[in-house]
Scaffold this motif. Structure first.
Motif, PDB file in Angstrom:
ATOM      1  N   ILE A 236       0.828  -1.213   0.000  1.00  0.00           N
ATOM      2  CA  ILE A 236       0.000   0.000   0.000  1.00  0.00           C
ATOM      3  C   ILE A 236       0.860   1.260   0.000  1.00  0.00           C
ATOM      4  N   PHE A 237       1.989   1.232   0.715  1.00  0.00           N
ATOM      5  CA  PHE A 237       2.846   2.412   0.823  1.00  0.00           C
ATOM      6  C   PHE A 237       3.856   2.538  -0.327  1.00  0.00           C
ATOM      7  N   ARG A 238       3.863   1.604  -1.232  1.00  0.00           N
ATOM      8  CA  ARG A 238       4.803   1.687  -2.361  1.00  0.00           C
ATOM      9  C   ARG A 238       4.530   2.970  -3.152  1.00  0.00           C
ATOM     10  N   GLY A 239       5.546   3.794  -3.318  1.00  0.00           N
ATOM     11  CA  GLY A 239       5.420   5.019  -4.095  1.00  0.00           C
ATOM     12  C   GLY A 239       5.001   6.254  -3.306  1.00  0.00           C
ATOM     13  N   VAL A 240       4.759   6.120  -1.984  1.00  0.00           N
ATOM     14  CA  VAL A 240       4.408   7.311  -1.211  1.00  0.00           C
ATOM     15  C   VAL A 240       5.635   8.204  -1.062  1.00  0.00           C
ATOM     16  N   ALA A 241       5.407   9.497  -0.869  1.00  0.00           N
ATOM     17  CA  ALA A 241       6.502  10.459  -0.719  1.00  0.00           C
ATOM     18  C   ALA A 241       7.030  10.502   0.709  1.00  0.00           C
ATOM     19  N   LEU A 242       6.180  10.136   1.678  1.00  0.00           N
ATOM     20  CA  LEU A 242       6.513  10.253   3.092  1.00  0.00           C
ATOM     21  C   LEU A 242       5.614   9.302   3.864  1.00  0.00           C
ATOM     22  N   ILE A 243       6.110   8.810   5.000  1.00  0.00           N
ATOM     23  CA  ILE A 243       5.304   7.991   5.908  1.00  0.00           C
ATOM     24  C   ILE A 243       5.293   8.677   7.266  1.00  0.00           C
ATOM     25  N   LEU A 244       4.104   8.839   7.845  1.00  0.00           N
ATOM     26  CA  LEU A 244       3.947   9.394   9.189  1.00  0.00           C
ATOM     27  C   LEU A 244       3.514   8.269  10.115  1.00  0.00           C
ATOM     28  N   HIS A 245       4.321   8.002  11.153  1.00  0.00           N
ATOM     29  CA  HIS A 245       3.990   6.960  12.141  1.00  0.00           C
ATOM     30  C   HIS A 245       3.566   7.661  13.424  1.00  0.00           C
ATOM     31  N   ALA A 246       2.333   7.415  13.862  1.00  0.00           N
ATOM     32  CA  ALA A 246       1.756   8.097  15.019  1.00  0.00           C
ATOM     33  C   ALA A 246       1.988   7.350  16.330  1.00  0.00           C
ATOM     34  N   GLY A 247       3.105   6.667  16.451  1.00  0.00           N
ATOM     35  CA  GLY A 247       3.522   6.134  17.741  1.00  0.00           C
ATOM     36  C   GLY A 247       3.045   4.729  18.077  1.00  0.00           C
ATOM     37  N   ASP A 248       3.604   4.219  19.166  1.00  0.00           N
ATOM     38  CA  ASP A 248       3.468   2.844  19.629  1.00  0.00           C
ATOM     39  C   ASP A 248       4.004   1.872  18.583  1.00  0.00           C
TER      40      ASP A 248
END
Length: 192
Positions: free
Chosen positions: A28-40
């Motif tokens: 699903i994240f293939r090709g995204v410009a950035l990933i935001l991880h909201a913790g845990d």
């Protein structure tokens, strides 16, 4: 300016709840410009795995003991300011809210505490985790998004799930993706 796609992920709990991220996350994240991880995330290798897909910005959750991450971040993409927080606001606020929730119930505080405690500077959208319940709601003109947890069998939840945020100047679109069924829900988020 072109549309930038951002992957949203929270509550991975690796290795607490699973050994590694499900393979659907990479698809699903293939090709995204950035990933935001909201913790845990629980352990640093989760960020290493995500960083092989795209640059990652992550914040500390209440289960991220010992990880040197900030409690909150603000990222600007195509003029849209995105706040990132786990959602419990740090241990003092987390404990104070747990006491309130026990006495007056969870629902009244669930969304408002993110807006109240997360950011003092103006943002268009706040990405959070913590509740293990996906939500999309607008409070006082600020969109509050929780993609839901990736970790299975944890509290009451739909999912596991992740999100995709499509950002272009003055325009936001959000997709919620259920990892177990592949079902996608899509919303336009008016900014203004």
């Amino acid at each position: 300016m072109r549309t930038m796609t951002v992957g949203l992920i929270a509550d991975t709990h690796v290795p607490q709840r699973m050994e590694r991220l499900p393979p659907q996350v990479a698809e699903i994240f293939r090709g995204v410009a950035l990933i935001l991880h909201a913790g845990d995330l629980n352990r640093w290798p989760v960020l290493d795995e995500l960083a092989r897909l795209a640059p990652v910005v992550a914040v500390k959750g209440n289960a991220d003991i010992g990880l040197r991450l900030p409690w909150q971040e603000v990222v600007e993409i195509n003029g849209i300011r995105i706040g990132l927080t786990h959602g419990h606001g740090g241990w003092p606020i987390y404990l104070r809210n747990k006491i309130r929730e026990a006495t007056i119930g969870f629902e009244p505080l669930r969304y408002l505490r993110y807006a109240r405690f997360a950011f003092r500077e103006p943002v268009h959208l706040i990405v959070s985790g913590h509740t293990h319940r996906p939500h999309l709601v607008c409070v006082n003109g600020v969109w509050l998004v929780n993609p839901g947890p990736v970790a299975p069998d944890y509290y009451v939840q739909r999912g596991p799930a992740v999100g995709l945020l499509h950002v272009k100047p003055g325009d936001l679109r959000y997709e919620w993706v259920d990892l177990s069924t592949g079902r996608v829900r899509d919303w336009a988020l008016p900014i203004g």
